[in-house]
Design an enzyme around this catalytic site. Structure first.
Site, short mmCIF file in Angstrom:
data_model
loop_
_atom_site.label_atom_id
_atom_site.label_comp_id
_atom_site.label_asym_id
_atom_site.label_seq_id
_atom_site.Cartn_x
_atom_site.Cartn_y
_atom_site.Cartn_z
NE ARG A 61 -30.89 -51.57 24.66
CZ ARG A 61 -31.08 -50.38 25.23
NH1 ARG A 61 -31.76 -50.28 26.36
NH2 ARG A 61 -30.62 -49.28 24.68
CG ASN A 62 -21.84 -53.31 26.13
OD1 ASN A 62 -21.18 -54.10 25.45
ND2 ASN A 62 -21.45 -52.08 26.37
CD GLN A 63 -24.78 -55.52 19.76
OE1 GLN A 63 -23.89 -54.96 19.13
NE2 GLN A 63 -25.96 -55.77 19.22
CB SER B 278 -19.64 -53.86 22.55
OG SER B 278 -19.16 -53.27 23.75
#
Length: 162
Positions: free
Chosen positions: A40-42, A140
């Protein structure tokens, strides 16, 4: 007591012109020995959108090779610390990388440094005193989910464009 944990090695080609610095890798990143490994880190979506490359869809080695082709480096401000979990707020007993000295020789073409998140910025913005353009970027991290992706992307793109 939680033992000291070391981070990941630098990904800084000698051609690096833009360095992206986080604070310290999350647990999943450390477990996988890969920057920004949490699904889920962008990070990979943000950087990919800035350089018009589908980084988030690539194998990790291809992501790093693409960053190198774009003269982008990765590292973290913190060399080691004590932390339970992955949140920056839980960081204790942090020791920092000696970035100012290291970057002079490792990245002689470095011009810009983007700090991914508030802790990275807090620890690293004095690098501006060494002649680098510095940018505070919205994190992020999945913990920063209250900021919309498009709002984060606008700030990240502005750094890449400057």
């Amino acid at each position: 007591m939680v033992s000291l944990t070391g981070g990941l090695p630098p990904i800084i080609p000698s051609t690096t012109r833009l360095l992206l610095l986080g604070s310290f890798p999350g647990v999943i990143s450390l477990d996988h020995a890969r920057y920004y490994a949490h699904p889920r880190n962008q990070f990979w979506r943000l950087v990919g959108a800035c350089i018009d490359q589908p980084l988030h869809d690539m194998p990790y080695a291809d992501r790093l090779a693409t960053l190198a082709r774009h003269d982008i480096g990765l590292w973290d401000m913190i060399a080691q610390c004590r932390r339970v979990g992955s949140l920056d707020a839980a960081v204790k007993d942090a020791s920092l990388h000696p970035l100012a000295d290291y970057l002079k020789t490792a990245a002689p073409h470095l011009q810009k440094i983007g700090f991914n998140g508030a802790l990275s910025w807090k620890l690293g913005h004095p690098l501006a005193d060494h002649g680098y353009a510095v940018f505070k970027l919205p994190s992020s991290s999945p913990a920063a989910a209250s900021v919309r992706f498009d709002d984060k992307l606008a700030v990240w793109k502005a750094m890449f464009a400057s």
